[in-house]
Design an enzyme around this catalytic site. Structure first.
Site, mmCIF file in Angstrom:
data_model
loop_
_atom_site.group_PDB
_atom_site.id
_atom_site.type_symbol
_atom_site.label_atom_id
_atom_site.label_comp_id
_atom_site.label_asym_id
_atom_site.label_seq_id
_atom_site.Cartn_x
_atom_site.Cartn_y
_atom_site.Cartn_z
ATOM 1 C CB THR A 139 -0.909 -0.013 1.246
ATOM 2 O OG1 THR A 139 -1.690 -1.205 1.194
ATOM 3 C CG2 THR A 139 -1.827 1.178 1.297
ATOM 4 C CD GLU A 421 -4.716 -8.575 3.443
ATOM 5 O OE1 GLU A 421 -4.786 -9.052 2.291
ATOM 6 O OE2 GLU A 421 -3.638 -8.246 3.960
#
Length: 661
Positions: A139, A421
């Site tokens: 990320t 997730e």
């Protein structure tokens, strides 16, 4: 022992221990879980300060200490089975997270699955001996779920046979990975691969970020902690900025895709191979939803059985708040949902293990369905649980707001599952993509198998739902098989409506992408209905495995409550589709009230069956013995603010203020 809670347990109509075995997956599993529990709770090394009374730095310190101790203890006790390790860590950590969590759930599994044999010989010993402590840096500040948008670059330099990694923009700084801020000395960095002037998309690279001995950040590495968050105070979620960082060519994970010495790129055999870890983590999150919800229900229901307030009949003693129908209506459907999600979690785990075996054999046929199911159920269960924890907290009145209740901690530690997730709306749209594709295949005359086979049914292929008067409704609201059928029909109709919405948009000249975006609300509703059907079906299927009549009876009541409550919350869908009529919806509301009364005597026994040890529940309100008030007072006395009778601020500000007025 509080007399109210003792009386509640005497009212139970079933054997709590037998139900615990069902929830654990067998009495051997229960026995082993309790052995591990006893090991942890009797271990003086895990005696700790209540984190609520510590600073952020102290909480991180305590968490790293625990991680280090757990590694040594697991080796000492010879606990090697992954499920047992997971169980042991859950006992040690309570509601909180592990500082080194990503080393175990992302860094090591990625090395196991994506190293070629030569890389495995180098990196696995380093990672398994904790010389290399790692995290998974995917990320970025500007991109999360949309992986193709990640901006970090890895450019191959054939002259030195190295990759040069860079964070070219502010938004490309890696942001959020757990353990990145202060703990890890390596990161698996996902970056866009450039070689011979071409970009080949995202690939994984092993990047050393801190010196193995001194732990000082290496040249070109800017790394640190991203600051305080809503929860997760134990975890050093971090940032990572890469400035011309060079790593050897061999540091690209090359089990599937490769870059040769001269820079030639060899692409992987199947794009699906990287799904595995993702699907596994999402399956785990479904289990986490069940656990967080079970804990919250345990706290709220036990507290509601010992708390007395107001009066139902004037002059009578104050009743237990669990005797109020409104309190039952808040909590008992959530208890039913906790059982439903527990069984869904069991199913996901079994399915994952079964399909993993197939994948190892090279059979990918069931992977798309598992991928769609794990994405949808991850979103469905986390959204529902997130709201439910808050309902449990508010149902405990003012005391639920105290951290002593355990509920604020459960909430802040659980709520990020809705965005990590895979952000939930995006997950629902992924499931919808699979559903629409399956619907179109069925329309084209293909026979579908698996969980979407209901889309084959010709009676769903009508242009629009018929008016209620158009056909007799034959739903028996006391029959679970009949209710599974209406949830199935609702899902089929909503999938059809979403698919038709896309068709209509295309018919009006919109592009595929715009047609999809303009139908997204319908698509999310279709996925939600599909997941709801799956949960009702799996709960009903589970009843077929239960032989004990008393347990079968109480679980059937819970399953019925879960299904009927789901209908009342979405009654518009069922009415619009002509699956139910208005009198039936009213009948369902009355039936729910009867089910609440039926479940009331078993409420405490049903949460006892989850078998959370007090040291694991960490809640003054949810204590097994029900002695809430004495312990609430004792807990408050331990607050650091009470360490002196007069706080220094009195002498610094309040006393001088008097002199000035």
């Amino acid at each position: 022992m509080n007399p109210d809670i003792t009386r509640e347990r005497q009212n139970a109509t079933f054997d709590v221990e037998k139900l615990t075995h069902i929830l654990d997956g067998g009495n051997e599993k229960t026995k082993r879980r309790r052995e591990i529990e006893a090991m942890v709770f009797s271990d003086p090394d895990f005696k700790e300060e209540d984190p609520n009374f510590l600073s952020r730095s102290e909480r991180y310190d305590q968490a790293v200490k625990k991680s280090a101790q757990m590694i040594l203890k697991l080796r000492e006790y010879g606990i090697a089975d992954p499920e047992e390790i997971y169980c042991y860590k859950n006992m040690v950590l309570g509601h909180h997270h592990e500082a080194m969590g990503l080393h175990f759930v992302m860094f090591l599994p990625t090395l196991y699955s994506q190293c070629d044999p030569q890389q495995a010989r180098k990196w696995l010993p380093l990672a398994e001996s904790f010389q290399a402590v790692g995290t998974y840096a995917q990320t970025e500040m500007g991109h999360g779920t949309h992986l193709r948008g990640l901006e970090t670059t890895a450019t191959y330099d054939p002259a030195t046979q190295e990759f040069v990694l860079n964070s070219p923009t502010v938004s490309s700084i890696k942001w959020w990975p757990g353990g990145l801020g202060k703990t890890s000395n390596h990161a698996i960095v996902l970056a866009q691969l450039y070689t011979q002037g071409n970009c080949h998309g995202l690939h994984a690279f092993i990047v050393p970020i801190r010196d193995l001995d001194t732990h000082v950040p290496l040249p070109g590495i800017v790394v640190g902690d991203i600051g305080p968050k809503f929860g997760f105070s134990e975890v050093d979620n971090g940032f990572l900025k890469l400035e011309n960082v060079r790593i050897p060519r061999e540091n690209m994970l090359m089990k599937f895709a490769k870059v040769e010495a001269d820079g030639t790129y060899l692409k992987p055999p199947s794009a699906k191979l990287t799904y595995g870890t993702m699907v596994f983590i999402r399956s785990l999150i479904v289990g986490e939803s069940a656990r967080a919800l079970s804990k919250s229900c345990t706290i709220a229901i036990r507290y509601s059985s010992v708390r007395h307030q107001s009066e139902i009949r004037p002059g009578d003693p104050e009743p237990q708040i669990l005797d109020y129908q409104t309190q039952q209506y808040k909590l008992l459907p959530l208890l039913a949902m906790a059982y439903a999600f527990t069984f869904v979690g069991q199913y996901m785990r079994q399915t994952y293990h079964r399909i993993s075996g197939d994948i190892t054999e090279g059979d990918f046929s069931e992977l798309p369905e598992l991928h769609a199911l794990s994405a949808g159920l991850k979103a469905f269960t986390t959204w529902a649980t997130n709201s439910a924890i808050e309902v449990c907290r508010m149902s405990c009145g003012g005391h639920g707001y105290s951290r002593s209740s355990g509920l604020p901690d459960i909430y802040v530690e659980f709520t990020p599952t809705c965005t990590y997730e895979g952000e939930n709306t995006v997950m629902m749209l992924q499931t919808a993509r699979y559903l629409v594709k399956s619907y179109r295949q069925a329309q084209a005359g293909q026979q579908l198998s698996g969980i979407v086979s209901y889309l084959n049914d010709p009676k769903h292929q009508r242009v629009q739902p018929q008016p209620v008067a158009g056909r007799p409704t034959v739903v028996d609201i006391n029959d679970l098989a009949s209710l599974v059928e209406v949830f199935k029909q609702r899902a089929a109709i909503l999938v059809e409506l979403a698919a038709k919405s896309i068709q209509q948009e295309l018919h009006h000249g919109k592009s595929q992408e715009d047609a999809w975006n303009n139908s997204a609300i319908d698509l999310v509703r279709a996925s939600d209905a599909h997941c709801h059907y799956v949960v009702v079906k799996l709960f009903t299927d589970k009843l077929g495995e239960v032989s004990d009549t008393a347990i079968h009876s109480v679980l059937s009541t819970l399953a019925l409550l879960y299904a009927l409550h789901g209908i009342t919350k979405n009654s518009g869908d069922f009415l619009q589709a002509g699956l139910l009529n208005v009198p039936q919806v009213l009948q369902i509301s009355n039936r729910i009230k009867e089910l609440l009364s039926q479940l009331r005597p078993n409420a405490v026994a049903l949460v006892d069956a989850f078998d959370f040890h007090d040291k694991r529940l960490k809640s003054v309100l949810g204590r097994y013995d029900g002695n809430v008030y004495e312990n609430l007072f004792e807990w408050a006395r331990r607050s650091p603010l009470n360490s002196t009778e007069v706080h220094e601020s009195f002498h610094k500000y309040l006393k001088p203020l008097r002199a000035k007025l």
